[in-house]
Design a protein around this motif. Structure first.
Motif, PDB file in Angstrom:
ATOM      1  N   MET A   1      30.247  90.824  45.216  1.00  0.00           N
ATOM      2  CA  MET A   1      30.575  89.495  44.695  1.00  0.00           C
ATOM      3  C   MET A   1      29.616  88.464  45.287  1.00  0.00           C
ATOM      4  N   LYS A   2      29.074  87.608  44.437  1.00  0.00           N
ATOM      5  CA  LYS A   2      28.178  86.566  44.928  1.00  0.00           C
ATOM      6  C   LYS A   2      29.001  85.374  45.414  1.00  0.00           C
ATOM      7  N   ILE A   3      28.776  85.014  46.665  1.00  0.00           N
ATOM      8  CA  ILE A   3      29.465  83.892  47.287  1.00  0.00           C
ATOM      9  C   ILE A   3      28.412  82.942  47.849  1.00  0.00           C
ATOM     10  N   VAL A   4      28.421  81.719  47.382  1.00  0.00           N
ATOM     11  CA  VAL A   4      27.464  80.719  47.854  1.00  0.00           C
ATOM     12  C   VAL A   4      28.122  79.878  48.933  1.00  0.00           C
ATOM     13  N   VAL A   5      27.475  79.764  50.067  1.00  0.00           N
ATOM     14  CA  VAL A   5      28.002  79.005  51.195  1.00  0.00           C
ATOM     15  C   VAL A   5      27.193  77.710  51.326  1.00  0.00           C
ATOM     16  N   ILE A   6      27.798  76.606  50.937  1.00  0.00           N
ATOM     17  CA  ILE A   6      27.166  75.295  51.066  1.00  0.00           C
ATOM     18  C   ILE A   6      27.262  74.868  52.526  1.00  0.00           C
ATOM     19  N   GLY A   7      26.126  74.547  53.126  1.00  0.00           N
ATOM     20  CA  GLY A   7      26.096  74.348  54.572  1.00  0.00           C
ATOM     21  C   GLY A   7      25.962  75.684  55.278  1.00  0.00           C
ATOM     22  N   TYR A  23      30.530  92.699  54.929  1.00  0.00           N
ATOM     23  CA  TYR A  23      31.576  93.281  54.092  1.00  0.00           C
ATOM     24  C   TYR A  23      31.088  93.571  52.679  1.00  0.00           C
ATOM     25  N   GLY A  24      29.773  93.531  52.475  1.00  0.00           N
ATOM     26  CA  GLY A  24      29.199  93.967  51.219  1.00  0.00           C
ATOM     27  C   GLY A  24      29.057  92.923  50.142  1.00  0.00           C
ATOM     28  N   HIS A  25      29.331  91.673  50.460  1.00  0.00           N
ATOM     29  CA  HIS A  25      29.192  90.607  49.482  1.00  0.00           C
ATOM     30  C   HIS A  25      27.764  90.063  49.483  1.00  0.00           C
ATOM     31  N   GLU A  26      27.356  89.506  48.358  1.00  0.00           N
ATOM     32  CA  GLU A  26      26.072  88.819  48.276  1.00  0.00           C
ATOM     33  C   GLU A  26      26.307  87.379  48.731  1.00  0.00           C
ATOM     34  N   ALA A  27      26.129  87.148  50.009  1.00  0.00           N
ATOM     35  CA  ALA A  27      26.380  85.824  50.588  1.00  0.00           C
ATOM     36  C   ALA A  27      25.076  85.046  50.638  1.00  0.00           C
ATOM     37  N   VAL A  28      25.067  83.878  49.997  1.00  0.00           N
ATOM     38  CA  VAL A  28      23.851  83.085  49.885  1.00  0.00           C
ATOM     39  C   VAL A  28      24.032  81.771  50.648  1.00  0.00           C
ATOM     40  N   ALA A  29      23.162  81.534  51.610  1.00  0.00           N
ATOM     41  CA  ALA A  29      23.192  80.278  52.366  1.00  0.00           C
ATOM     42  C   ALA A  29      22.498  79.186  51.570  1.00  0.00           C
ATOM     43  N   ALA A  30      23.218  78.100  51.313  1.00  0.00           N
ATOM     44  CA  ALA A  30      22.662  76.977  50.561  1.00  0.00           C
ATOM     45  C   ALA A  30      22.714  75.724  51.432  1.00  0.00           C
ATOM     46  N   ALA A  31      21.567  75.131  51.656  1.00  0.00           N
ATOM     47  CA  ALA A  31      21.466  73.923  52.476  1.00  0.00           C
ATOM     48  C   ALA A  31      20.147  73.241  52.132  1.00  0.00           C
ATOM     49  N   ALA A  51      27.505  82.988  40.585  1.00  0.00           N
ATOM     50  CA  ALA A  51      28.404  82.927  41.739  1.00  0.00           C
ATOM     51  C   ALA A  51      29.862  83.008  41.300  1.00  0.00           C
ATOM     52  N   ALA A  52      30.645  83.807  42.004  1.00  0.00           N
ATOM     53  CA  ALA A  52      32.078  83.888  41.751  1.00  0.00           C
ATOM     54  C   ALA A  52      32.855  82.889  42.609  1.00  0.00           C
ATOM     55  N   VAL A  53      32.331  82.643  43.815  1.00  0.00           N
ATOM     56  CA  VAL A  53      33.009  81.785  44.779  1.00  0.00           C
ATOM     57  C   VAL A  53      31.993  80.845  45.417  1.00  0.00           C
ATOM     58  N   VAL A  54      32.414  79.607  45.660  1.00  0.00           N
ATOM     59  CA  VAL A  54      31.625  78.668  46.455  1.00  0.00           C
ATOM     60  C   VAL A  54      32.459  78.242  47.647  1.00  0.00           C
ATOM     61  N   ILE A  55      31.861  78.317  48.816  1.00  0.00           N
ATOM     62  CA  ILE A  55      32.505  77.846  50.045  1.00  0.00           C
ATOM     63  C   ILE A  55      31.731  76.636  50.538  1.00  0.00           C
ATOM     64  N   ASP A  56      32.415  75.516  50.703  1.00  0.00           N
ATOM     65  CA  ASP A  56      31.751  74.305  51.180  1.00  0.00           C
ATOM     66  C   ASP A  56      32.140  74.038  52.629  1.00  0.00           C
TER      67      ASP A  56
END
Length: 248
Positions: A1-7, A23-31, A51-56
């Motif tokens: 799952m693609k998860i974009v992390v803002i900050g 844990y096998g996710h496609e975690a993308v750091a966005a800043a 992206a399926a999820v965005v974390i801010d």
């Protein structure tokens, strides 16, 4: 799952990217230093594609009242609009325990404005309200020291948490079903705030005296007994401050 992390290059964001990746996710750091600027919208469409999820977990570079409000309102509006276009299914935001209880704090009011925008956006969401991080202990002490010799702290309840445990809970929330509400997280121990900082400064060998002052402000806000601690049902971490490697 693609998860974009803002900050995603900051304190909590970098921990999240690492943990989610393990844990096998496609975690993308966005800043800003990765080409994504939520204040201008630059790079948002590209990074949110698929992206399926965005974390801010982003934060304002300035805590000045008008600047912090502008940051959270502008960046959140831009981010939510881009998420809507991209079809993101879950928006997760890290906020602070007590946002609604500190009307004198420009920072807390800006976080509250951010939360209201999220709640009205129509995107499934989860809000994670955390208490103060262990990592910010020195910053809080310095903000409470006006003369370089004393640190004035109110004798209210205080329940800080390790950044690693914040990242753990934010990540767990992100990969679960949207809450469309909030969860509170805190450390395993409650202290009196003045006593906590008196012990912390002593452990650092800091010569400043901690003065117990019921009228002491916390980043401009008047504190009451339970202003900074969660209610019943909060998720509690396991790391005690005395066992945290960064305490000295």
């Amino acid at each position: 799952m693609k998860i974009v992390v803002i900050g995603g290059t900051g304190l909590i964001g970098s921990k999240l990217v690492t943990r989610l990746g393990e844990y096998g996710h496609e975690a993308v750091a966005a800043a800003r230093n990765t080409g994504v600027d939520t204040l201008t919208g630059e790079g948002l469409a590209e990074v949110l594609s698929g992206a399926a999820v965005v974390i801010d977990v982003s934060n304002s570079p300035s805590f000045e009242e008008s600047a912090v409000m502008q940051f959270f309102e502008t960046s959140t509006r831009n981010l939510l609009a881009a998420e809507s276009e991209a079809g993101v299914g879950h928006h997760v935001a890290l906020s602070v325990v007590g946002t609604e209880r500190l009307p004198d704090s420009g920072y807390f009011q800006a976080k509250l404005a951010q939360e209201r925008l999220i709640e009205k956006a129509g995107i499934p969401f989860s809000l994670v309200h955390a208490t103060q991080f262990f990592e910010f202990t020195r910053t809080i002490a310095d903000a409470a020291s006006t003369d370089g010799r004393t640190v004035r702290i109110a004798p209210v309840l205080y329940q800080p948490i390790a950044g690693d445990e914040v990242a753990k809970e934010v990540g767990r929330t992100a990969v679960g079903s949207p809450l469309n509400g909030r969860v509170e997280i805190a450390g395993p121990e409650q202290f009196r705030m003045d006593e906590f900082f008196r012990d912390a400064l002593a452990a650092w060998g800091d010569p400043r005296q901690v003065v117990t002052d019921p009228d002491a402000r916390y980043f401009g806000a008047e504190l009451h007994e339970r202003s900074l601690v969660p209610g019943e049902g909060a998720v509690l971490g396991e790391i005690r401050y005395a066992d945290w490697p960064g305490r000295v």
